[in-house]
Design a protein around this motif. Sequence first.
Motif, PDB file in Angstrom:
ATOM      1  N   ARG A   1      -3.408  -3.859  -0.555  1.00  0.00           N
ATOM      2  CA  ARG A   1      -3.798  -3.077  -0.096  1.00  0.00           C
ATOM      3  C   ARG A   1      -2.696  -2.085   0.854  1.00  0.00           C
ATOM      4  O   ARG A   1      -1.618  -1.760   0.181  1.00  0.00           O
ATOM      5  CB  ARG A   1      -3.095  -4.607   1.852  1.00  0.00           C
ATOM      6  CG  ARG A   1      -3.516  -3.810   3.094  1.00  0.00           C
ATOM      7  CD  ARG A   1      -3.735  -5.398   4.299  1.00  0.00           C
ATOM      8  NE  ARG A   1      -2.185  -5.078   4.012  1.00  0.00           N
ATOM      9  CZ  ARG A   1      -1.177  -4.544   4.491  1.00  0.00           C
ATOM     10  NH1 ARG A   1      -1.527  -2.993   5.446  1.00  0.00           N
ATOM     11  NH2 ARG A   1       0.797  -4.225   4.516  1.00  0.00           N
ATOM     12  N   ARG A   2      -3.364  -0.698   1.121  1.00  0.00           N
ATOM     13  CA  ARG A   2      -2.762  -0.021   1.927  1.00  0.00           C
ATOM     14  C   ARG A   2      -1.751   0.243   2.950  1.00  0.00           C
ATOM     15  O   ARG A   2      -3.042  -0.658   3.791  1.00  0.00           O
ATOM     16  CB  ARG A   2      -3.811   1.642   1.271  1.00  0.00           C
ATOM     17  CG  ARG A   2      -4.710   1.764   0.051  1.00  0.00           C
ATOM     18  CD  ARG A   2      -5.417   2.813   0.238  1.00  0.00           C
ATOM     19  NE  ARG A   2      -5.798   3.255  -1.022  1.00  0.00           N
ATOM     20  CZ  ARG A   2      -6.728   3.819  -1.578  1.00  0.00           C
ATOM     21  NH1 ARG A   2      -7.304   4.742  -0.314  1.00  0.00           N
ATOM     22  NH2 ARG A   2      -7.660   3.952  -2.457  1.00  0.00           N
ATOM     23  N   ALA A   3      -1.372   0.742   3.172  1.00  0.00           N
ATOM     24  CA  ALA A   3      -1.030   1.378   4.609  1.00  0.00           C
ATOM     25  C   ALA A   3      -1.362   1.421   5.863  1.00  0.00           C
ATOM     26  O   ALA A   3      -3.299   2.434   5.556  1.00  0.00           O
ATOM     27  CB  ALA A   3       0.077   1.305   4.110  1.00  0.00           C
TER      28      ALA A   3
ATOM     29  N   GLU B   1      -3.886  -0.646   6.344  1.00  0.00           N
ATOM     30  CA  GLU B   1      -5.694  -1.304   5.798  1.00  0.00           C
ATOM     31  C   GLU B   1      -5.957  -2.669   6.793  1.00  0.00           C
ATOM     32  O   GLU B   1      -6.896  -3.021   7.031  1.00  0.00           O
ATOM     33  CB  GLU B   1      -5.879  -1.235   4.827  1.00  0.00           C
ATOM     34  CG  GLU B   1      -6.963  -1.671   4.113  1.00  0.00           C
ATOM     35  CD  GLU B   1      -7.072  -1.857   2.870  1.00  0.00           C
ATOM     36  OE1 GLU B   1      -5.779  -2.106   2.719  1.00  0.00           O
ATOM     37  OE2 GLU B   1      -8.677  -1.792   2.136  1.00  0.00           O
TER      38      GLU B   1
ATOM     39  N   THR C   1       1.102  -4.652   0.321  1.00  0.00           N
ATOM     40  CA  THR C   1       1.111  -3.614  -0.042  1.00  0.00           C
ATOM     41  C   THR C   1       1.895  -2.998  -1.149  1.00  0.00           C
ATOM     42  O   THR C   1       2.678  -3.740  -1.543  1.00  0.00           O
ATOM     43  CB  THR C   1       1.398  -2.012   1.486  1.00  0.00           C
ATOM     44  OG1 THR C   1       3.192  -2.583   1.348  1.00  0.00           O
ATOM     45  CG2 THR C   1       1.031  -2.024   2.198  1.00  0.00           C
ATOM     46  N   HIS C   2       1.785  -2.122  -1.806  1.00  0.00           N
ATOM     47  CA  HIS C   2       2.134  -1.744  -3.438  1.00  0.00           C
ATOM     48  C   HIS C   2       3.549  -1.613  -3.062  1.00  0.00           C
ATOM     49  O   HIS C   2       4.658  -2.099  -4.188  1.00  0.00           O
ATOM     50  CB  HIS C   2       1.739  -0.883  -4.188  1.00  0.00           C
ATOM     51  CG  HIS C   2       2.034  -0.478  -5.183  1.00  0.00           C
ATOM     52  ND1 HIS C   2       3.694   0.289  -5.733  1.00  0.00           N
ATOM     53  CD2 HIS C   2       2.052  -1.245  -6.641  1.00  0.00           C
ATOM     54  CE1 HIS C   2       4.154   0.784  -6.729  1.00  0.00           C
ATOM     55  NE2 HIS C   2       3.222  -0.610  -7.449  1.00  0.00           N
TER      56      HIS C   2
END
Length: 572
Positions: free
Chosen positions: A169-171, A173, A232-233
């Motif tokens: 997931r991207r920040a 999102e 997130t990553h």
Amino acid sequence: PRSIDPAPLLYPIFFPLAVSISISPSVFLQNLILTLASLPPMLFPTDFPYQWIISLFPLFIPTFLSSYMNIKTSVTSLEREVLETLSYLPLLQKTLIDVLAYTLQPSLTMTEIRLLSTGLVNLLISSASPQAIVLKSLLWIGGFGIMLGCSDLITWSVQLSRIPRHRFRRAGEVVRSIGRFSGNLVRRSSQGEYASSADEGEHVEGQGFFTSARRKMGYSTPSPLAWATSLTHAQAQRRKYIYAALVYTIILSLILFAIRPYLRNTAFQGLDPFPWAASYLFCGLPGYGNLTSLISNWLGYPTTPGEGWTGYIANRRLYIFSYWGIILFLGIALVFSPISSSFEVDTRRKIFHGMVVGMFLLVGVVDPPLTHLAMSLVLAIFGLADLLRAGQLPPVSRPLSRFLAPFVDGRDLKGPVVISHFFLLVGGAVGGWFSIAAASSSATPTSTTDSSVVATKARELAFLAGVVCVGLGDSAASLVGRRVGRTKWGWAGGKSLEGSMAFMGAVGVGLTIARWWLGKLGGAGVTWGGVVWAKIWAAAAGAAMLEAVVTGGNDNVVVPVGMWVVVRGLGL
């Protein structure tokens, strides 16, 4: 015939029984029970515990012989508690095989797993020397402690490592995802996608009612990795480091608070293992005694009566470790040199086999207990390093993977464990482990912990059987067979007559050199003559045939075990 593989039935039965007879008849009964418990389940067609009942038959043989045939047996002198303990061996063997199969398949075949299980159980209940107790503590306390405490953490780390970066997931999102879910819900409601009367009675085979209902309503079953893709990553990376820190903490805790006190009370006669190890190596250095006396009075020093004074023996151990370090440095430098990069993988791997010969063929029998202890520690280090690599735990997993990548073969890629270096180490060490066990079993209780007595008894040609097989024989067979091997044997395996002849010649030369060196060290009974030469080449020929026909197991382990039995049986 090529379609018949005798390994699953032959190896787990023959090798444990042959080794137990060679080590000590006192361990034959337990190995007979373990071999019967290792029979493949396909031999027992029903779920009724026939195998457990058959495995217990050996416990009734001594009673039958003494009661009905008036034959006195030493087994009848065993206490009831010992017999009761032996009755639990089939259950322990079956459970251990299942655990090892779940953990190590398909890296190991079931034949190898059954042999490994038999060896671990023997190590658990029959270890007598301090070196064997060290190995037992590392494998049983350390191995199963890590399995119980770290399995979930390692699983989570592997799951995070296998997810591509774009799947995280991207920040920011989360808010958009909630809005998208609401829009889809309204759109599906307006289109009437919840449930039609025609679909209400449908049921998909293998799915529960709620699963099929959720699919009809437009929902999907959550993925097992949904928890990971919701991160997130950056969050995933932080979690991986947290998991790695927890694993390292558990490992360190096992060493300090489980293995260390166990060794202090069982192997080192009340001495702390860490000060004992320092004294074991450095007590011959000038001023070391004064230094330790200033620190504490409980450090203790190892004694080696009969081998000379303590300082001389300790300095000799330092010389041996220095020599091993030089061989390791030169070997690794050669492996990564531009010269070796032009060779194929199999040829480069043989450099490690040559390192085994250089390190242990001559120096290994100078101090057999030290060699046993060093190989046990290296086995534990290998296992721990591969656990960190397979678990993809930062920061060591990637450097280890890059180091091993140029040397892996198809067998290493089958499962989670890179096993080639394990087989090489175990194959070279198995002769020493068995010889130390035999020397300890024949020693008196007061001399079992005396390294000089055990060293003298273990200084035999069989001690080097594994080193000769994997270091010289396997290398010669591979290099010759792959290049000039044209005449294939008539059974499965692809081995050639030329490779087998090279194996026999290299093993014969290696046994000759090792026996000559034992004579230089003052080994008892080292003589030469026509009978001795015939025995040497008979042992070499037997090992070559075993290497040619071995199936279902790695020849770097199976052949050294058979070689040790043959050499010891011939009295070499």
